[in-house]
Motif scaffolding. Structure first.
Motif, PDB file in Angstrom:
ATOM      1  N   LEU A   1       0.829  -1.202   0.000  1.00  0.00           N
ATOM      2  CA  LEU A   1       0.000   0.000   0.000  1.00  0.00           C
ATOM      3  C   LEU A   1       0.865   1.253   0.000  1.00  0.00           C
ATOM      4  CD1 LEU A   1      -2.765   1.346   0.156  1.00  0.00           C
ATOM      5  CD2 LEU A   1      -2.685   1.062   2.651  1.00  0.00           C
ATOM      6  N   ALA A   2       1.905   1.282   0.816  1.00  0.00           N
ATOM      7  CA  ALA A   2       2.786   2.449   0.852  1.00  0.00           C
ATOM      8  C   ALA A   2       3.473   2.658  -0.490  1.00  0.00           C
ATOM      9  CB  ALA A   2       3.828   2.279   1.967  1.00  0.00           C
ATOM     10  N   ALA A   3       3.923   1.560  -1.123  1.00  0.00           N
ATOM     11  CA  ALA A   3       4.575   1.676  -2.430  1.00  0.00           C
ATOM     12  C   ALA A   3       3.602   2.191  -3.484  1.00  0.00           C
ATOM     13  CB  ALA A   3       5.147   0.327  -2.848  1.00  0.00           C
ATOM     14  N   LEU A   4       2.364   1.733  -3.427  1.00  0.00           N
ATOM     15  CA  LEU A   4       1.357   2.179  -4.389  1.00  0.00           C
ATOM     16  C   LEU A   4       1.059   3.664  -4.209  1.00  0.00           C
ATOM     17  CD1 LEU A   4      -0.720   1.511  -6.590  1.00  0.00           C
ATOM     18  CD2 LEU A   4      -2.303   0.830  -4.770  1.00  0.00           C
ATOM     19  N   GLN A   5       0.934   4.105  -2.981  1.00  0.00           N
ATOM     20  CA  GLN A   5       0.657   5.515  -2.728  1.00  0.00           C
ATOM     21  C   GLN A   5       1.833   6.389  -3.142  1.00  0.00           C
ATOM     22  OE1 GLN A   5      -0.317   4.975   1.431  1.00  0.00           O
ATOM     23  NE2 GLN A   5      -2.519   5.165   1.042  1.00  0.00           N
ATOM     24  N   GLN A   6       3.040   5.903  -2.941  1.00  0.00           N
ATOM     25  CA  GLN A   6       4.223   6.652  -3.357  1.00  0.00           C
ATOM     26  C   GLN A   6       4.356   6.665  -4.871  1.00  0.00           C
ATOM     27  OE1 GLN A   6       7.881   5.207  -1.684  1.00  0.00           O
ATOM     28  NE2 GLN A   6       9.096   6.893  -2.460  1.00  0.00           N
ATOM     29  N   GLN A   7       4.011   5.570  -5.518  1.00  0.00           N
ATOM     30  CA  GLN A   7       4.099   5.466  -6.963  1.00  0.00           C
ATOM     31  C   GLN A   7       3.163   6.465  -7.648  1.00  0.00           C
ATOM     32  OE1 GLN A   7       5.950   3.629  -9.122  1.00  0.00           O
ATOM     33  NE2 GLN A   7       4.814   4.444 -10.888  1.00  0.00           N
ATOM     34  N   GLY A   8       1.950   6.626  -7.118  1.00  0.00           N
ATOM     35  CA  GLY A   8       0.965   7.490  -7.750  1.00  0.00           C
ATOM     36  C   GLY A   8       0.305   6.797  -8.929  1.00  0.00           C
ATOM     37  N   GLY A   9      -0.760   7.400  -9.418  1.00  0.00           N
ATOM     38  CA  GLY A   9      -1.449   6.843 -10.578  1.00  0.00           C
ATOM     39  C   GLY A   9      -2.628   5.965 -10.232  1.00  0.00           C
ATOM     40  N   ALA A  10      -2.877   5.773  -8.934  1.00  0.00           N
ATOM     41  CA  ALA A  10      -4.000   4.931  -8.509  1.00  0.00           C
ATOM     42  C   ALA A  10      -4.950   5.728  -7.620  1.00  0.00           C
ATOM     43  CB  ALA A  10      -3.504   3.705  -7.755  1.00  0.00           C
ATOM     44  N   THR A  11      -6.240   5.570  -7.880  1.00  0.00           N
ATOM     45  CA  THR A  11      -7.274   6.137  -7.036  1.00  0.00           C
ATOM     46  C   THR A  11      -7.876   5.006  -6.214  1.00  0.00           C
ATOM     47  OG1 THR A  11      -7.770   7.801  -8.722  1.00  0.00           O
ATOM     48  CG2 THR A  11      -9.393   7.496  -6.982  1.00  0.00           C
ATOM     49  N   LEU A  12      -7.854   5.168  -4.895  1.00  0.00           N
ATOM     50  CA  LEU A  12      -8.286   4.106  -4.002  1.00  0.00           C
ATOM     51  C   LEU A  12      -9.638   4.468  -3.403  1.00  0.00           C
ATOM     52  CD1 LEU A  12      -4.854   3.543  -2.207  1.00  0.00           C
ATOM     53  CD2 LEU A  12      -5.699   2.493  -4.319  1.00  0.00           C
ATOM     54  N   HIS A  13     -10.617   3.612  -3.624  1.00  0.00           N
ATOM     55  CA  HIS A  13     -11.982   3.864  -3.169  1.00  0.00           C
ATOM     56  C   HIS A  13     -12.331   2.881  -2.064  1.00  0.00           C
ATOM     57  CE1 HIS A  13     -12.792   6.394  -6.750  1.00  0.00           C
ATOM     58  NE2 HIS A  13     -12.013   5.526  -7.377  1.00  0.00           N
ATOM     59  N   LEU A  14     -12.459   3.375  -0.834  1.00  0.00           N
ATOM     60  CA  LEU A  14     -12.859   2.551   0.293  1.00  0.00           C
ATOM     61  C   LEU A  14     -14.373   2.580   0.452  1.00  0.00           C
ATOM     62  CD1 LEU A  14     -10.079   3.652   2.785  1.00  0.00           C
ATOM     63  CD2 LEU A  14     -10.221   1.461   1.597  1.00  0.00           C
ATOM     64  N   SER A  15     -14.899   1.625   1.210  1.00  0.00           N
ATOM     65  CA  SER A  15     -16.357   1.491   1.393  1.00  0.00           C
ATOM     66  C   SER A  15     -17.064   1.470   0.043  1.00  0.00           C
ATOM     67  CB  SER A  15     -16.891   2.636   2.263  1.00  0.00           C
ATOM     68  OG  SER A  15     -16.284   2.641   3.531  1.00  0.00           O
ATOM     69  N   SER A  16     -16.482   0.733  -0.902  1.00  0.00           N
ATOM     70  CA  SER A  16     -16.993   0.706  -2.277  1.00  0.00           C
ATOM     71  C   SER A  16     -17.158  -0.729  -2.770  1.00  0.00           C
ATOM     72  CB  SER A  16     -16.049   1.482  -3.207  1.00  0.00           C
ATOM     73  OG  SER A  16     -15.954   2.836  -2.844  1.00  0.00           O
ATOM     74  N   PRO A  17     -18.170  -1.437  -2.275  1.00  0.00           N
ATOM     75  CA  PRO A  17     -18.407  -2.791  -2.781  1.00  0.00           C
ATOM     76  C   PRO A  17     -18.840  -2.763  -4.235  1.00  0.00           C
ATOM     77  CG  PRO A  17     -20.206  -2.095  -1.364  1.00  0.00           C
ATOM     78  CD  PRO A  17     -19.144  -1.051  -1.238  1.00  0.00           C
ATOM     79  N   VAL A  18     -18.363  -3.742  -4.990  1.00  0.00           N
ATOM     80  CA  VAL A  18     -18.740  -3.868  -6.393  1.00  0.00           C
ATOM     81  C   VAL A  18     -19.944  -4.806  -6.473  1.00  0.00           C
ATOM     82  CG1 VAL A  18     -18.009  -4.683  -8.664  1.00  0.00           C
ATOM     83  CG2 VAL A  18     -16.401  -3.422  -7.201  1.00  0.00           C
ATOM     84  N   ASN A  19     -21.034  -4.311  -7.014  1.00  0.00           N
ATOM     85  CA  ASN A  19     -22.278  -5.085  -7.067  1.00  0.00           C
ATOM     86  C   ASN A  19     -22.477  -5.819  -8.380  1.00  0.00           C
ATOM     87  OD1 ASN A  19     -23.007  -4.133  -4.466  1.00  0.00           O
ATOM     88  ND2 ASN A  19     -23.702  -2.212  -5.383  1.00  0.00           N
TER      89      ASN A  19
END
Length: 402
Positions: A113-131
């Motif tokens: 997670l830390a590497a992904l946040q440092q890398q950038g380019g990703a939007t992380l959506h919490l409390s977001s179940p896929v229906n």
């Protein structure tokens, strides 16, 4: 920029997000829970996986949280006698180009997670179940809560063994219980008597049971997993049930004193009912159209080869590599046409992954029978391990990687 959508924020989902952002994609990751977290259990990272993590630039971060076991020892759970050993440490690193590590699952998750946040380019959506999702010739639409939609060029289902993405894509039922239970625990080594502390991986084999122990968190904690035959009440898709220490001690009362001492020293256990699918039979179980399955969503497996998380990480690395080499990450005004490329690239990803995943699944099932053998089968196992030693325990086909 091409858009990759990922359902699931566990180790597999974060690995896919990191691999794809490193290759140049924009990623939208959807996690159903309100925060990123992992349950407290250990993971063994063999050289095939460590090489990938090091290639992603994670060597320094991992070095701060992993343990470096010096050997893998197999012992009889009944007599306590050593049956065989495999040298790890410098020997396995020399042989395969990367070390053998052990790590707390939550620590690996945090590093990714830390590497992904440092890398950038990703939007992380919490409390977001896929229906649900809908594929078209040009994109995939994800159905979220409150009638919201998210669109991308492809979807990665990394939503675990009870994957809703897989269910919609394949409609092939759910993983089935094996009749085996995993009791998991973590204990500070400082709380253990000196003779129970360990810097190695030890597997104790006995009739219809086995126990694995190894250090995590720089060797300061000991991860212990005891697998026995039985059933658990409750939701099979929820792995983190409360475990009864007295019940486990009763199940292992006929084991040798060192093992009983270890089990009795652990005050709290969590319980996981093992459920799996048969080994993969075709690439169709790994991808279809614009949807790729990854990790347990594609190939839930028994832990008897210590490769569940590893195969998810391999899936992620191969997926990103196939997309990059196939031109998926070309600029939007470039010559590549992701509209026509995506289904073909995902078929290629499936071709590269399903047979290796199937072999790991099948080997894990076979190992379970060997680990839990009794009578003549156990006698034969012990003799072979004594005679052939490392040749039996080493796994060149696996540890060399993809």
């Amino acid at each position: 920029m091409r858009n990759v959508m990922i359902a699931g924020g566990g180790i597999g989902g974060l690995s896919a997000a990191l691999a794809c952002t490193r290759a140049g994609a924009g990623v939208a990751l959807f996690e159903r829970n309100a925060e990123f977290s992992e349950f407290g259990a250990g993971i063994q990272l063999s050289p095939n996986i460590v090489k990938i993590l090091y290639d992603w630039g994670l060597q320094e971060a991992l070095s701060e949280v992993v343990a470096f076991p010096d050997r893998l020892q197999v012992r009889s759970a009944i007599s306590g006698a050593e049956l065989g050993r495999l040298r790890l440490g410098e020997e396995i690193a020399r042989r395969y180009g990367a070390p053998y590590l052990t790590i707390h699952r939550a620590d690996l998750h945090a590093v990714l997670l830390a590497a992904l946040q440092q890398q950038g380019g990703a939007t992380l959506h919490l409390s977001s179940p896929v229906n649900g999702f809908e594929q078209t010739e040009t994109d995939v639409a994800l159905q979220l809560d409150h009638d919201q939609l998210a669109r991308g060029d492809l979807l990665v289902g990394a939503d675990g063994g009870w994957s809703s993405i897989r269910q919609q894509l394949l409609d092939d039922g759910t993983p089935q219980p094996t009749g085996q239970l995993a009791y998991r625990a973590l204990i500070s080594q400082a709380r253990l008597p000196i003779h129970l502390r360990s810097s190695q991986v030890t597997a104790w084999l006995g009739p219809q049971m086995h126990v694995v122990q190894y250090p995590v968190r720089r060797g300061e904690w000991l991860n212990v997993v005891a697998i026995v035959h039985g059933q658990v009440q409750g939701d099979m898709s929820h792995w983190d049930h409360s475990g009864n220490a007295a019940e486990l001690q009763q199940r292992l009362q006929l084991t040798c004193k060192p093992l009983k001492d270890l089990i009795q020293a652990v005050p709290n256990w969590r319980l996981w009912a093992l459920s799996i699918r048969p080994p993969m039979r075709s690439g169709r179980e790994q991808a279809g159209g614009r949807v790729a399955l990854l990790g347990d969503a594609a190939h839930p497996m028994l832990p008897y080869l210590a490769q569940g998380a590893g195969m998810a990480i391999e899936d992620a690395a191969v997926l990103a590599q196939v997309l990059e080499q196939g031109g998926f990450f070309a600029d939007a005004d470039g010559s590549a046409d992701p509209g026509s490329l995506v289904p073909g690239l995902l078929r290629q990803y499936a071709r590269l992954r399903w047979q290796r995943n199937a072999r790991v699944q099948a080997t894990a099932i076979s190992n379970g029978k060997i680990f839990h053998a009794s009578g003549l089968m156990a006698f034969g196992r012990n003799v072979v391990m004594k005679i052939r030693g490392e040749a039996v325990m080493d796994q060149p086909w696996l540890y060399r990687g993809v």
